[in-house]
Design a protein around this motif. Structure first.
Motif, short mmCIF file in Angstrom:
data_model
loop_
_atom_site.label_atom_id
_atom_site.label_comp_id
_atom_site.label_asym_id
_atom_site.label_seq_id
_atom_site.Cartn_x
_atom_site.Cartn_y
_atom_site.Cartn_z
N ILE A 37 0.84 -1.20 0.00
CA ILE A 37 0.00 0.00 0.00
C ILE A 37 0.87 1.25 0.00
CG2 ILE A 37 -1.63 1.35 1.38
CD1 ILE A 37 -2.87 -1.35 2.24
N VAL A 38 1.93 1.25 0.79
CA VAL A 38 2.84 2.40 0.85
C VAL A 38 3.53 2.60 -0.50
CG1 VAL A 38 4.95 3.28 1.92
CG2 VAL A 38 3.16 2.30 3.33
N ILE A 39 3.96 1.51 -1.13
CA ILE A 39 4.64 1.61 -2.43
C ILE A 39 3.69 2.20 -3.48
CG2 ILE A 39 5.58 0.24 -4.33
CD1 ILE A 39 6.78 -1.61 -2.17
N VAL A 40 2.47 1.70 -3.54
CA VAL A 40 1.50 2.22 -4.51
C VAL A 40 1.20 3.69 -4.22
CG1 VAL A 40 -0.90 2.02 -5.29
CG2 VAL A 40 0.48 -0.03 -5.02
N SER A 41 1.07 4.06 -2.97
CA SER A 41 0.82 5.44 -2.60
C SER A 41 1.96 6.35 -3.03
CB SER A 41 0.61 5.54 -1.09
OG SER A 41 0.46 6.88 -0.69
N SER A 45 1.71 9.23 -5.82
CA SER A 45 2.05 10.57 -5.35
C SER A 45 3.10 11.19 -6.26
CB SER A 45 2.57 10.52 -3.92
OG SER A 45 1.54 10.15 -3.04
N ALA A 46 4.06 10.39 -6.71
CA ALA A 46 5.08 10.90 -7.63
C ALA A 46 4.46 11.31 -8.97
CB ALA A 46 6.16 9.84 -7.84
N ILE A 47 3.53 10.51 -9.46
CA ILE A 47 2.84 10.86 -10.72
C ILE A 47 2.07 12.17 -10.55
CG2 ILE A 47 1.00 10.17 -12.31
CD1 ILE A 47 1.92 7.24 -11.77
N SER A 48 1.38 12.31 -9.43
CA SER A 48 0.64 13.54 -9.15
C SER A 48 1.58 14.73 -9.02
CB SER A 48 -0.18 13.37 -7.87
OG SER A 48 -0.81 14.57 -7.52
N ALA A 88 3.72 11.06 -0.02
CA ALA A 88 4.96 10.36 -0.35
C ALA A 88 5.83 10.09 0.88
CB ALA A 88 5.75 11.16 -1.38
N ILE A 89 5.48 10.69 2.00
CA ILE A 89 6.26 10.43 3.22
C ILE A 89 6.17 8.95 3.59
CG2 ILE A 89 6.36 10.93 5.70
CD1 ILE A 89 5.64 13.81 5.04
N GLY A 90 5.11 8.30 3.19
CA GLY A 90 4.99 6.87 3.44
C GLY A 90 4.18 6.57 4.68
#
Length: 149
Positions: A37-41, A45-48, A88-90
């Motif tokens: 879940i953290v990786i997908v987030s 977030s990077a794409i956004s 992105a902080i995770g």
């Protein structure tokens, strides 16, 4: 293939390649599920972040685009940049400084993004649906105060 279709294919591929983890019986995520879940987030977030940065960069590079309506889009993009940084902080430990920073970023800039969306909707309603001029749609009132010393 359109960009959005590529993103969906990437997300589907990512979901298919990730190992399947069994859920606990007490409805908590396993460590592997939480990590996924953290990786997908972080990926989204990077794409956004890059998409919103492109909008802000375009605004700064091309002065002819600096209309009131595009300013609204730039401000919502700025809010989304900060919101994506918060996401992105995770998954920092509870009670840590990073946790509180993430909470402030997500709460403030998520709400800010919603308010800018309302401002855009209001402007679209006034200008395009009711036929007002952009200057008449939103009047910015600047309140200045002077302090006697």
């Amino acid at each position: 293939m359109k960009f959005s279709q590529g993103i969906l294919c990437l997300a589907f591929l990512f979901a298919c390649l990730m190992p399947k983890a069994q859920a606990d019986t007490d409805d908590n995520f396993t460590y592997k599920q939480e990590t996924n879940i953290v990786i997908v987030s972080i990926i989204f977030s990077a794409i956004s972040f890059f998409g919103s940065s492109f909008i802000v960069g375009t605004y700064l590079r091309h002065p002819e685009l600096r209309s009131f309506v595009f300013q609204l889009v730039v401000w919502i993009s700025a809010s989304d940049i900060m919101f994506s940084i918060g996401n992105a902080i995770g998954n920092p430990p509870d009670g840590s400084g990073a946790c509180y920073t993430q909470a402030v970023f997500i709460q403030f800039f998520g709400l800010s993004s919603a308010f800018w969306t309302c401002a855009i909707a209001f402007t679209v309603d006034r200008v395009y649906l009711k036929g007002h001029q952009v200057g008449d749609a939103i009047q910015v009132v600047v309140v200045s105060s002077s302090h006697d010393e």
